[in-house]
Design a protein around this motif. Sequence first.
Motif: not given
Length: 134
Positions: A18-46
């Motif tokens: 229901g929010l607005f997205g930008t083309r820079k974020n693949n037509n996703l809002c900032s919240l959905c874009y952040k979730q998609s990036v986190l799904q692509q890269f799992p959290p790191l263990r050091f």
Amino acid sequence: MINAKETEEALPCAGGCGLFGTRKNNNLCSLCYKQSVLQQFPPLRFEPETKPSLVCPPTNLPATSEEPVGIKRRCGMCQRKVGMLGFNCRCGHMFCGSHRYPEEHSCPFDYKHSGRLGLAKQLPLIRTEKLQRF
């Protein structure tokens, strides 16, 4: 006055939130874009696997987080009681305030190697194609 460029970029989010997205974020809002990036890269263990330390004497602590009442928490170097203020090191031992730093207890944990592994997982390898000479 609103520019025509700004109105073009205000598209509904492709994630359907229901929010607005930008083309820079693949037509996703900032919240959905952040979730998609986190799904692509799992959290790191050091913490890579380490060998048991020969410098630090083994402590009599159980492996679980719940400790029996009778066992005292002690420093891995000087065997001083640490109570609630003990510092857990990445090598797996507990230390007092004097020995909490890796240099003070000759920590076998390789911080440089773990940092390199973390950066290798976090940063992708980018190579360009070779240029052809004319």
